[in-house]
Design a protein around this motif. Sequence first.
Motif, PDB file in Angstrom:
ATOM      1  N   CYS A  30      14.915  -5.627  53.659  1.00 59.29           N
ATOM      2  CA  CYS A  30      15.034  -4.212  54.004  1.00 59.29           C
ATOM      3  C   CYS A  30      16.174  -4.073  55.001  1.00 59.29           C
ATOM      4  CB  CYS A  30      13.724  -3.669  54.592  1.00 59.29           C
ATOM      5  SG  CYS A  30      13.309  -4.340  56.210  1.00 59.29           S
ATOM      6  N   TRP A  56      14.010   0.233  57.382  1.00 57.23           N
ATOM      7  CA  TRP A  56      13.734   1.076  56.216  1.00 57.23           C
ATOM      8  C   TRP A  56      14.107   0.376  54.923  1.00 57.23           C
ATOM      9  CZ3 TRP A  56      17.515   2.197  59.865  1.00 57.23           C
ATOM     10  CH2 TRP A  56      18.834   2.139  59.439  1.00 57.23           C
ATOM     11  N   PRO A  58      15.700   1.533  51.536  1.00 57.28           N
ATOM     12  CA  PRO A  58      16.412   2.707  51.024  1.00 57.28           C
ATOM     13  C   PRO A  58      15.661   3.370  49.860  1.00 57.28           C
ATOM     14  CG  PRO A  58      17.978   0.954  51.469  1.00 57.28           C
ATOM     15  CD  PRO A  58      16.610   0.365  51.655  1.00 57.28           C
ATOM     16  N   GLY A  59      15.386   4.672  50.030  1.00 58.82           N
ATOM     17  CA  GLY A  59      14.672   5.412  49.001  1.00 58.82           C
ATOM     18  C   GLY A  59      13.180   5.183  48.993  1.00 58.82           C
ATOM     19  N   GLY A  60      12.686   4.322  49.903  1.00 58.22           N
ATOM     20  CA  GLY A  60      11.253   4.015  49.945  1.00 58.22           C
ATOM     21  C   GLY A  60      10.613   4.533  51.214  1.00 58.22           C
ATOM     22  N   TYR A  61      10.375   3.635  52.148  1.00 59.82           N
ATOM     23  CA  TYR A  61       9.754   3.998  53.414  1.00 59.82           C
ATOM     24  C   TYR A  61      10.690   3.658  54.575  1.00 59.82           C
ATOM     25  CZ  TYR A  61       5.312   4.283  50.856  1.00 59.82           C
ATOM     26  OH  TYR A  61       4.313   4.612  49.979  1.00 59.82           O
ATOM     27  N   SER A  88       7.690   7.018  57.836  1.00 58.37           N
ATOM     28  CA  SER A  88       8.246   8.193  57.159  1.00 58.37           C
ATOM     29  C   SER A  88       8.602   7.861  55.721  1.00 58.37           C
ATOM     30  CB  SER A  88       9.518   8.673  57.873  1.00 58.37           C
ATOM     31  OG  SER A  88       9.287   8.896  59.231  1.00 58.37           O
ATOM     32  N   ASP A  89       8.789   8.922  54.938  1.00 60.94           N
ATOM     33  CA  ASP A  89       9.346   8.799  53.590  1.00 60.94           C
ATOM     34  C   ASP A  89      10.857   8.664  53.744  1.00 60.94           C
ATOM     35  OD1 ASP A  89      10.600   9.581  51.088  1.00 60.94           O
ATOM     36  OD2 ASP A  89       8.641  10.302  50.438  1.00 60.94           O
ATOM     37  N   ALA A  90      11.427   7.551  53.259  1.00 61.53           N
ATOM     38  CA  ALA A  90      12.859   7.304  53.470  1.00 61.53           C
ATOM     39  C   ALA A  90      13.749   8.166  52.580  1.00 61.53           C
ATOM     40  CB  ALA A  90      13.174   5.824  53.243  1.00 61.53           C
ATOM     41  N   ARG A  91      13.170   8.848  51.604  1.00 62.31           N
ATOM     42  CA  ARG A  91      13.971   9.729  50.756  1.00 62.31           C
ATOM     43  C   ARG A  91      14.006  11.150  51.313  1.00 62.31           C
ATOM     44  NH1 ARG A  91      15.920   9.032  45.822  1.00 62.31           N
ATOM     45  NH2 ARG A  91      14.678   7.162  45.493  1.00 62.31           N
ATOM     46  N   THR A  92      12.864  11.640  51.810  1.00 60.88           N
ATOM     47  CA  THR A  92      12.793  13.030  52.270  1.00 60.88           C
ATOM     48  C   THR A  92      12.758  13.168  53.792  1.00 60.88           C
ATOM     49  OG1 THR A  92      10.362  13.074  52.318  1.00 60.88           O
ATOM     50  CG2 THR A  92      11.439  13.582  50.208  1.00 60.88           C
ATOM     51  N   GLU A  94      10.059  12.963  55.450  1.00 58.06           N
ATOM     52  CA  GLU A  94       8.733  13.466  55.809  1.00 58.06           C
ATOM     53  C   GLU A  94       7.951  12.411  56.603  1.00 58.06           C
ATOM     54  OE1 GLU A  94       4.530  14.748  53.593  1.00 58.06           O
ATOM     55  OE2 GLU A  94       6.239  14.007  52.417  1.00 58.06           O
TER      56      GLU A  94
END
Length: 314
Positions: A30, A56, A58-61, A88-92, A94
């Motif tokens: 990661c 993180w 990428p695109g995951g968490y 957090s959500d690594a894409r949004t 959130e």
Amino acid sequence: MLLLSDDQTRDALPFPDLIDALADMFRSGCVMPTRHHHDMEIPGEPDGTMLLMPAWVPGGYAGVKVATVVPGNAERNLPAVSAQYLLSDARTGEMLALVDGGELTARRTAAASALAARYLARADARHLLVLGTGRLAPNLIAAHMAVRPIEEVTIWGRSKEKASELARDLEQRFPISVRPADTLKDALGKADIVSAATLSTEPLISGKHLKPGAHVDLVGAFKPSMRESDDDLIKRAEIYVDTRDGCLSEGGDIVQPLKTGLISPQDIQADLYELCRGEHPGRQSDEAVTMFKSVGAALEDLAGAILAYRNVEH
């Protein structure tokens, strides 16, 4: 957003699953920026440490842990480590969960030790010696029991009273023999696995006292000024680490022998990335003494936080 208490975090991170989650993350990798590491002055007692550890996929968490380590808390009967982990959500972006960082840290630290023991401890290792009477001690026992047929545990601490008290408590919790050490020298000579989780600045584990085939797990001494192993152990052992970057710059058990020229970076056999990816086989023989030094990595916290979130959410 999920809020996980210490009890919920512990229940969501059973050691067999957590050890496997760490192995999977070390295999896949990661993004893990260098952690922030700040000394915090505390009047009248040793400095504390503030750690900020981001990571993180990428695109995951994505996640970050904020932790403080306060050695003086031992005198207050408080844990040395206090922490929280924000996942957090690594894409949004959130925010998904706030995970109890103390429980996460204790369990992922012990799981990393057990993961290393999978590759480095003898398959027939049955006697575990734990140095330290803090929060990590019971976690290290449970984690090693998940990977090796541990039947006997010896506890050593600077306070014999604390060691005896902890041994009595742990014998009620584990279906094995748990006893305080008579002397450290004697305990070192009998143990198959030695796991040290102290804040010592002076070596505790003497290499000459270990029996052939022993595995030494060094969890404490996370600053260059701290040390749990002596030069005899460094010279005798096959040396492994959790991450090369972390141990070459932070862990006194590696940094100090490097400074004196006792070892070079090339003397480190492998890290957990290489062990988990099958790039190094681990223990070379039944007679070898192996040593694993960990300073912790944000990758481990992220793997644990993801597992806890998934186990609670689903």
